[in-house]
Scaffold this motif. Structure first.
Motif, short mmCIF file in Angstrom:
data_model
loop_
_atom_site.label_atom_id
_atom_site.label_comp_id
_atom_site.label_asym_id
_atom_site.label_seq_id
_atom_site.Cartn_x
_atom_site.Cartn_y
_atom_site.Cartn_z
N ALA A 16 -11.39 -22.66 -40.43
CA ALA A 16 -9.93 -22.71 -40.63
C ALA A 16 -9.20 -23.50 -39.55
O ALA A 16 -7.97 -23.60 -39.59
N VAL A 17 -9.93 -24.10 -38.59
CA VAL A 17 -9.23 -24.92 -37.58
C VAL A 17 -8.67 -26.17 -38.25
O VAL A 17 -9.15 -26.60 -39.30
N SER A 18 -7.66 -26.76 -37.62
CA SER A 18 -7.05 -27.96 -38.18
C SER A 18 -7.94 -29.18 -37.94
O SER A 18 -8.45 -29.37 -36.84
N PRO A 19 -8.13 -30.03 -38.98
CA PRO A 19 -8.90 -31.26 -38.76
C PRO A 19 -8.06 -32.36 -38.11
O PRO A 19 -8.58 -33.39 -37.69
N SER A 20 -6.74 -32.13 -38.04
CA SER A 20 -5.82 -33.16 -37.54
C SER A 20 -5.59 -33.01 -36.04
O SER A 20 -5.39 -31.90 -35.54
N GLU A 21 -5.57 -34.15 -35.34
CA GLU A 21 -5.32 -34.14 -33.89
C GLU A 21 -3.83 -34.15 -33.57
O GLU A 21 -3.46 -34.23 -32.40
N SER A 22 -2.96 -34.08 -34.59
CA SER A 22 -1.52 -34.15 -34.32
C SER A 22 -1.05 -32.94 -33.51
O SER A 22 -0.12 -33.03 -32.72
N ARG A 23 -1.72 -31.80 -33.70
CA ARG A 23 -1.49 -30.63 -32.84
C ARG A 23 -2.84 -30.19 -32.30
O ARG A 23 -3.52 -29.35 -32.90
N PRO A 24 -3.27 -30.80 -31.18
CA PRO A 24 -4.65 -30.59 -30.70
C PRO A 24 -5.04 -29.13 -30.55
O PRO A 24 -6.18 -28.75 -30.80
N VAL A 25 -4.09 -28.26 -30.15
CA VAL A 25 -4.43 -26.86 -29.89
C VAL A 25 -4.93 -26.17 -31.16
O VAL A 25 -5.72 -25.22 -31.10
N GLN A 31 -8.58 -12.82 -43.70
CA GLN A 31 -8.31 -14.20 -44.10
C GLN A 31 -6.90 -14.23 -44.71
O GLN A 31 -6.55 -13.36 -45.51
N LEU A 32 -6.12 -15.22 -44.32
CA LEU A 32 -4.75 -15.38 -44.85
C LEU A 32 -4.60 -16.77 -45.46
O LEU A 32 -5.07 -17.76 -44.88
N ILE A 33 -3.95 -16.85 -46.63
CA ILE A 33 -3.74 -18.13 -47.31
C ILE A 33 -2.27 -18.24 -47.72
O ILE A 33 -1.67 -17.29 -48.21
N VAL A 34 -1.72 -19.41 -47.47
CA VAL A 34 -0.34 -19.69 -47.91
C VAL A 34 -0.40 -20.24 -49.33
O VAL A 34 -1.14 -21.20 -49.60
N PRO A 35 0.33 -19.63 -50.28
CA PRO A 35 0.26 -20.11 -51.67
C PRO A 35 0.94 -21.47 -51.84
O PRO A 35 1.59 -21.98 -50.93
N HIS A 81 -1.83 -23.75 -42.87
CA HIS A 81 -1.83 -23.44 -44.31
C HIS A 81 -2.69 -22.21 -44.61
O HIS A 81 -2.60 -21.63 -45.69
N ARG A 82 -3.53 -21.87 -43.66
CA ARG A 82 -4.40 -20.69 -43.80
C ARG A 82 -4.74 -20.19 -42.41
O ARG A 82 -4.55 -20.90 -41.41
N LEU A 83 -5.28 -18.97 -42.38
CA LEU A 83 -5.60 -18.37 -41.09
C LEU A 83 -6.85 -17.50 -41.25
O LEU A 83 -7.02 -16.84 -42.29
N GLY A 130 4.23 -11.34 -52.88
CA GLY A 130 5.09 -12.18 -53.73
C GLY A 130 4.45 -13.54 -53.96
O GLY A 130 3.53 -13.95 -53.25
N ALA A 131 4.98 -14.24 -54.97
CA ALA A 131 4.37 -15.51 -55.40
C ALA A 131 4.44 -16.60 -54.34
O ALA A 131 3.61 -17.51 -54.34
N MET A 132 5.41 -16.54 -53.43
CA MET A 132 5.55 -17.61 -52.44
C MET A 132 5.36 -17.12 -51.00
O MET A 132 5.72 -17.80 -50.06
N ARG A 133 4.78 -15.94 -50.86
CA ARG A 133 4.51 -15.41 -49.52
C ARG A 133 3.02 -15.44 -49.25
O ARG A 133 2.22 -15.28 -50.17
N PRO A 134 2.61 -15.62 -47.98
CA PRO A 134 1.18 -15.61 -47.68
C PRO A 134 0.51 -14.32 -48.14
O PRO A 134 1.12 -13.25 -48.10
N PHE A 135 -0.74 -14.43 -48.60
CA PHE A 135 -1.48 -13.24 -49.00
C PHE A 135 -2.75 -13.15 -48.16
O PHE A 135 -3.20 -14.14 -47.58
N ILE A 136 -3.30 -11.93 -48.06
CA ILE A 136 -4.47 -11.74 -47.19
C ILE A 136 -5.66 -11.20 -47.98
O ILE A 136 -5.51 -10.54 -49.01
N LEU A 137 -6.85 -11.50 -47.44
CA LEU A 137 -8.10 -10.98 -47.99
C LEU A 137 -8.83 -10.23 -46.87
O LEU A 137 -8.88 -10.72 -45.74
N ASN A 138 -9.35 -9.05 -47.21
CA ASN A 138 -10.19 -8.29 -46.29
C ASN A 138 -11.47 -7.90 -47.01
O ASN A 138 -11.48 -7.77 -48.23
N SER A 139 -12.52 -7.66 -46.24
CA SER A 139 -13.73 -7.07 -46.81
C SER A 139 -13.50 -5.57 -46.92
O SER A 139 -12.93 -4.96 -46.03
N VAL A 140 -13.97 -4.98 -48.01
CA VAL A 140 -13.88 -3.53 -48.18
C VAL A 140 -14.65 -2.83 -47.06
O VAL A 140 -14.29 -1.75 -46.60
N HIS A 141 -15.73 -3.49 -46.58
CA HIS A 141 -16.64 -2.85 -45.62
C HIS A 141 -16.26 -3.08 -44.16
O HIS A 141 -16.77 -2.41 -43.28
#
Length: 378
Positions: A152-161, A370-374, A182-184, A353-364
């Motif tokens: 999930a790291v950024s491939p772009s060097e525009s924000r190196p951190v 994991q977070l994804i921006v729609p 866009h994701r975390l 909501g349809a335009m808010r980030p959503f998260i995924l967790n393992s049941v275990h």
């Protein structure tokens, strides 16, 4: 300098240190590998100034003689050429001798190479790292942390951190976070021997990927030591030093929702495969967008369409759906990456909501998030 070494063992060492050598370096000495021979064995070092990998081959390993040292010394040899030569030598025994002006002779069977080496004193010294911020982690845990975050790291060097993973030690817990905005991906782990105090570093994603390859199937624990500018990973006879990324990592905790309107529990592998099939249609579109909709009877529909090709719809039975109806669009690639990191386990997906980030967790395992921006599709 003169020594004899078992070819297979030299190749194993080269395989590790070559991971740090870059052909793009502007410092000529860094296109080389440093060889240092003492009575104890051979130390190999490769570096591109961001990553330095050093490995040590003992003269004797498990009762077998690996190296016979005739004369101690050191040399820097051109990395790619040296590696290719050793790879293609005809026998399992290699003799390496350095004569005047760093002329290096490599002898194996009836094959003899003569290459010109470089002044070893010009090779950069390794950074000094104190032991006060040192802790130990099992190899398999470290590999899983890398697998669950580094994609999930950024491939772009525009924000190196953002090209690195943020490691934060706080209250006896290690929290590792990667985001490209866009994701975390986040992994929390409680370790027994974490040093006291709070500190945080940003480790380049590239360094963590190379570390994961070096660990391989090893079960040896990994020693980790940090300073304000460097991190050192030590496993077995291999050391990996990495420069840390400068700059303040964004406060990602504010991105993670605390309340949810819809919660869906389902089999992660089934969801992954449905999205994989739906992405066949989505792939032709620039953004690779797939839609998820909840319908009656604990069923979700995965769908995608392309004006030029057609459309796909697939219904999946879930374990449960609680809360409001949901219709949401997202990147198929991001969702599949997130599910892959959760390793096919049953997952809980929580929406606000349809335009808010959503998260995924393992049941275990609640330690992996994991977070994804729609994506807006209307």
């Amino acid at each position: 300098m003169k020594f004899e070494i078992m070819r297979h063992r030299l190749l194993e060492g080269l395989n590790d240190v070559m991971k740090a050598v870059s052909s793009k370096t502007t410092t000529p000495i860094l296109t080389g590998i440093k060889l240092e021979v003492t009575e104890d064995g051979l130390r190999l070092t490769g570096s591109d100034s961001d990553i330095t990998i050093q490995t040590f081959i003992k003269s004797e390993e498990n009762g077998d003689q690996m190296i016979r040292v005739i004369e101690e010394g050191s040399i820097v040899v051109q990395a790619r050429m040296f590696n290719e030569i050793i790879r293609k030598l005809p026998t399992s025994d290699v003799e390496i001798e350095v004569k005047e002006n760093y002329h290096t002779h490599i002898h194996s069977g009836k094959s003899e190479f003569h290459i010109i080496g470089l002044e070893p004193s010009e090779y950069p010294l390794l950074p000094e790292i104190q032991d006060d911020r040192q802790f130990i982690m099992p190899a398999d845990l470290l590999k899983s942390i890398v697998r669950e975050t580094v994609f999930a790291v950024s491939p772009s060097e525009s924000r190196p951190v953002l090209t690195g993973v943020h490691w934060q030690v706080k209250n006896g817990e290690l929290v590792c976070v990667a985001t490209d905005s866009h994701r975390l991906a986040r992994r929390k782990v409680i370790l027994v021997q974490l040093p006291e105090g709070e500190y945080s570093v940003v480790i380049p994603g590239k360094s963590l990927n190379e570390l994961s390859k070096i660990i391989g199937d090893s079960s040896e624990p990994v020693y980790i030591a940090m300073t304000s500018q460097q991190v050192l990973f030590k496993t077995g006879n291999v050391l990996l030093y990495s420069r840390l990324l400068e700059g303040n990592y964004p406060d990602t905790s504010r991105l993670i929702p605390t309340e949810y309107k819809t919660t869906v529990s389902m089999n992660g592998k089934v969801l992954f495969q449905a999205i994989d099939r739906a992405s066949l249609m989505a792939r032709e579109e620039r953004n690779n967008i797939v839609r998820l909709s909840s319908i009656e009877g604990n069923i979700v529909e995965i769908s995608s369409s392309s004006p030029e090709i057609g459309e796909v719809e697939e219904e999946i039975q879930t374990t449960s759906i609680e809360g409001e109806e949901i219709k949401i669009s997202f990147s198929a690639k991001y969702m599949m990456d997130a599910l892959r990191a959760l390793d096919g386990h049953d997952v809980i997906v929580q929406f606000t909501g349809a335009m808010r980030p959503f998260i995924l967790n393992s049941v275990h395992d609640e330690g992996v998030l994991q977070l994804i921006v729609p994506v807006r599709t209307y």
